[in-house]
Design an enzyme around this catalytic site. Structure first.
Site, PDB file in Angstrom:
ATOM      1  CG  ASP A 191      -2.113  -0.893   0.770  1.00 19.80           C
ATOM      2  OD1 ASP A 191      -2.502  -1.601  -0.090  1.00 19.80           O
ATOM      3  OD2 ASP A 191      -2.910  -1.162   2.033  1.00 19.80           O
ATOM      4  N   GLY A 192       1.904   1.145   0.676  1.00 23.17           N
ATOM      5  CA  GLY A 192       2.952   2.295   0.549  1.00 23.17           C
ATOM      6  C   GLY A 192       3.437   2.825  -0.690  1.00 23.17           C
ATOM      7  CG  ASN A 250      -4.028   5.464   3.288  1.00 26.91           C
ATOM      8  OD1 ASN A 250      -5.107   5.239   2.513  1.00 26.91           O
ATOM      9  ND2 ASN A 250      -2.975   4.750   3.584  1.00 26.91           N
ATOM     10  CE1 TYR A 295      -1.161   5.276  13.819  1.00 28.16           C
ATOM     11  CE2 TYR A 295      -0.403   7.468  12.820  1.00 28.16           C
ATOM     12  CZ  TYR A 295      -0.411   6.726  14.024  1.00 28.16           C
ATOM     13  OH  TYR A 295       0.261   7.236  14.904  1.00 28.16           O
ATOM     14  CB  SER A 296      -8.031   6.320  10.898  1.00 27.47           C
ATOM     15  OG  SER A 296      -9.251   6.543  11.596  1.00 27.47           O
ATOM     16  CG  LEU A 297      -8.920  -0.231  11.522  1.00 26.58           C
ATOM     17  CD1 LEU A 297     -10.567  -0.427  11.629  1.00 26.58           C
ATOM     18  CD2 LEU A 297      -8.822  -1.509  10.028  1.00 26.58           C
ATOM     19  CB  SER A 298      -3.911   1.182  13.808  1.00 22.91           C
ATOM     20  OG  SER A 298      -3.609   0.446  12.702  1.00 22.91           O
TER      21      SER A 298
END
Length: 293
Positions: A74-75, A147, A190-193
């Site tokens: 994804d990066g 993202n 990141y938000s999900l994490s």
């Protein structure tokens, strides 16, 4: 159809799969342009058909490429977006990483994916982006994010105090290690994490997710992306970190930053055998119960 290929340096274990991509494109007589730095990396490691060329800039992609293929995780997909920008060129990702929400094509599906792509058996999945602005020229001409935009403390263990305004009206002050503003695409990153919700693409929303907030009653919030967010920072350090996807700037704490929906979207390629729901189920293992096995 002219195919653009973007990739990073890989370890040798990935090279056979990259060769398979090149071989399939050559077999189907595709015109291919490879990012010049990646071209230099692979030219002595793999066989490159003589008709394969290279590109070096966003302008080259906008003028010469019909579809971009991203080779990596994804990066790498996020890096590919910096070459596509507002050109409207669709992007598809072949996943050589781990989870792969954006780069959803597996190594085992390379041939079928390329054949479907060249035969135009796909649809376009339009995704919104964020645009970041301030009194400084942050991120130069790459001040957009597919993202998320993230504010994060830099060089001490103390929390930050982040004042957030919604269209100029005070929303909240966050005592936290940082703050994430995520698009629907970034809601699974990141938000999900950090405990944020999953938001479906094209839902017209942002998610504000605090990073390790000190107040237990401060939770992520979903907002319409028609709004503009503005941030003021109080921190014991004179500087903090701000990121647009994987690009990072060090910013003085007295600089105000605003975030809004970007004026352009990104088109992701969805092959006929995949959908956003199938990606969620496969990547998050939804519906799988070990008691059934």
């Amino acid at each position: 159809m002219t195919i653009g290929i973007y990739g990073r340096k890989f370890n040798n274990s990935v090279l056979p799969y990259i060769q398979q991509v090149f071989d399939c494109l050559a077999e189907f007589n595709a015109e291919v342009l490879i990012y010049d730095h990646f071209f230099d990396f692979v030219k002595d490691k793999l066989f490159l058909p003589k008709q394969f060329g290279s590109f070096s800039s966003h302008q080259d992609v906008a003028e010469q490429v019909d579809v971009m293929i991203s080779l990596g995780g994804d990066g790498t997909m996020l890096d590919t977006v910096t070459f596509v920008r507002d050109s409207g060129v669709p992007v598809i990702g072949i996943n050589f990483g781990r989870l792969g929400f954006l780069a959803s094509i597996s190594k085992e599906g390379i041939r079928a994916a390329i054949q479907g792509l060249l035969e135009k058996r796909f649809t376009l999945d339009t995704r919104s982006l964020l645009e970041v602005n301030s009194s400084l020229s942050l991120f130069q001409d790459l001040n957009f994010a597919l993202n998320d935009f993230v504010i994060h403390k830099r060089d001490n263990s103390a929390m930050m105090l982040i004042h957030c305004y919604l269209d100029g009206e005070f929303l909240n002050s966050y005592w936290a290690d940082g703050l994430i503003v995520a698009t629907p695409t970034g809601s699974t990153a990141y938000s999900l994490s950090c405990g944020g919700p999953i938001v479906f693409p094209r839902s017209g929303n942002f998610v504000i997710t605090p990073i390790s907030p000190h107040n237990l009653n401060v939770r992520p919030i979903v907002l319409s992306d028609a709004h503009e967010l503005t941030f003021e920072i109080e921190d014991r350090s004179s500087k903090y970190l701000a990121t647009c996807d994987s690009r990072t700037e060090v910013i003085d704490s007295n600089i105000k930053v605003s975030v809004k929906r970007a004026s352009f979207d990104i088109n992701l390629v969805r092959l006929d055998n995949e959908s956003y729901l199938s990606t969620l189920r496969n990547k998050l293992l939804w519906g799988i119960d070990t008691r059934n096995y």
